[in-house]
Write an enzyme that holds these catalytic residues in place. Structure first.
Site, PDB file in Angstrom:
ATOM      1  N   SER A 101      43.542  43.828  35.366  1.00 48.75           N
ATOM      2  CA  SER A 101      44.417  42.756  35.846  1.00 48.75           C
ATOM      3  C   SER A 101      44.704  43.018  37.316  1.00 48.75           C
ATOM      4  O   SER A 101      44.850  44.178  37.718  1.00 48.75           O
ATOM      5  CB  SER A 101      45.731  42.778  35.060  1.00 48.75           C
ATOM      6  OG  SER A 101      46.720  42.037  35.758  1.00 48.75           O
ATOM      7  N   HIS A 126      36.879  39.697  36.726  1.00 53.79           N
ATOM      8  CA  HIS A 126      36.445  38.421  37.333  1.00 53.79           C
ATOM      9  C   HIS A 126      34.935  38.402  37.563  1.00 53.79           C
ATOM     10  O   HIS A 126      34.274  37.398  37.276  1.00 53.79           O
ATOM     11  CB  HIS A 126      37.108  38.221  38.697  1.00 53.79           C
ATOM     12  CG  HIS A 126      38.594  38.129  38.678  1.00 53.79           C
ATOM     13  ND1 HIS A 126      39.410  39.139  39.133  1.00 53.79           N
ATOM     14  CD2 HIS A 126      39.427  37.141  38.282  1.00 53.79           C
ATOM     15  CE1 HIS A 126      40.676  38.774  39.022  1.00 53.79           C
ATOM     16  NE2 HIS A 126      40.711  37.567  38.500  1.00 53.79           N
TER      17      HIS A 126
END
Ligand code: PAF
Length: 273
Positions: free
Chosen positions: A183, A37
């Site tokens: 993830s 991210h």
């Protein structure tokens, strides 16, 4: 960095920036941020004047049997990471949907296979929340990681079909030191599951390096390497339509979802000449 929790405040600010012709970059997330991210946030920082990150765990994209209740959360840690990555506004809505919300967004065909087949209402939930977030945030560009490759393709198709005037930018899939695709759900893996999960990217990279001319042959090579508790799919697909392709004679995508214990892991690589 400002943290905004009210949808009305977010919308009013966004309409002001739009009226002044500002380049607004947007990175929507469900939080529990990792380097995947923050890489997207840093890349989007270079493309815009105002950078907005949203954190919202969207109930619409989870089936009743899925992990909505136990989805990992770390709002304070996330805020620090967003600020360090150059975010201007962290949008963390408490109530994203009004009580009378009755719209759903459905992108057909491209959602029928792969993740769409395994999680029938998932992409409708994703398209609906992203559409509402786009309305509130009014971005000029939004970045979605290629880790969720089908999601990226679905949202690009939605923005195109609905003439949203928002550039949908692909963000790179970021891997851990051992190659596992980053993830938020990796946190669920036991040590043993994580060790076996490394076979997922190894299978995909072997498919990429292979010289076999057909998908059937390359998938067989990948399967021989893959060690998992269940394989939802391993396929070679067209990068825009996500339709399966047999001849490996142009740029394509090899995509996979495998299960380790109760955790589903997604991965993909570019494949082709
Ligand atoms: O990829 C995600 O984190 C989510 O699916 C998204 C795009 C933020 C929509 O909830």
């Amino acid at each position: 960095m400002d943290i905004i929790r009210s949808v009305d405040t977010m919308h009013a600010l966004a309409l002001g920036w739009r009226a002044r012709g500002k380049k607004v970059g947007f990175v929507p997330t469900m939080g529990y941020l990792h380097r995947g991210h923050t890489t997207l946030i840093e890349l989007m920082r270079q493309r815009c004047e105002i950078l907005i990150v949203s954190i919202y765990v969207n109930p619409l994209q989870f089936a009743p049997t899925e992990d909505l209740g136990r989805y990992p959360r770390d709002p304070e840690g996330d805020a620090k990471k967003c600020e360090a990555a150059g975010c201007d506004i962290l949008f963390m809505p408490e109530n994203l949907y009004p009580p009378d919300f009755r719209t759903t967004v459905n992108v057909s065909q491209i959602t029928a296979r792969w993740e769409g087949a395994a999680r029938p209402e998932h992409f409708q939930g994703v398209a609906t929340v992203v559409c509402r977030l786009f309305g509130l945030v009014q971005p000029t560009a939004a970045m979605f990681g290629e880790k969720d490759y089908q999601q990226f393709a679905v949202l690009k198709s939605m923005a195109h079909d609905l003439a949203m005037g928002i550039e949908i930018v692909p963000g790179p899939l970021v891997r851990d030191h051992d190659g596992l695709a980053l993830s938020s759900r990796n946190v669920y893996l036991s040590g043993e599951e994580r060790r076996r999960a490394l076979s997922l990217h190894r299978a995909l990279f072997a498919m990429r390096e292979s010289r076999a001319p057909t998908a059937t042959e390359r998938i067989a090579e990948g399967r021989a390497i893959l060690d998992c508790d269940g394989l939802d799919y391993l396929a070679v697909v067209h990068p825009d339509t996500l339709d399966p392709v047999e001849q490996i004679d142009r740029p394509l995508r090899a995509i996979a979802t495998a299960r380790y214990g109760k955790t589903r892991l997604l991965d993909n690589v570019a494949i082709g000449p």
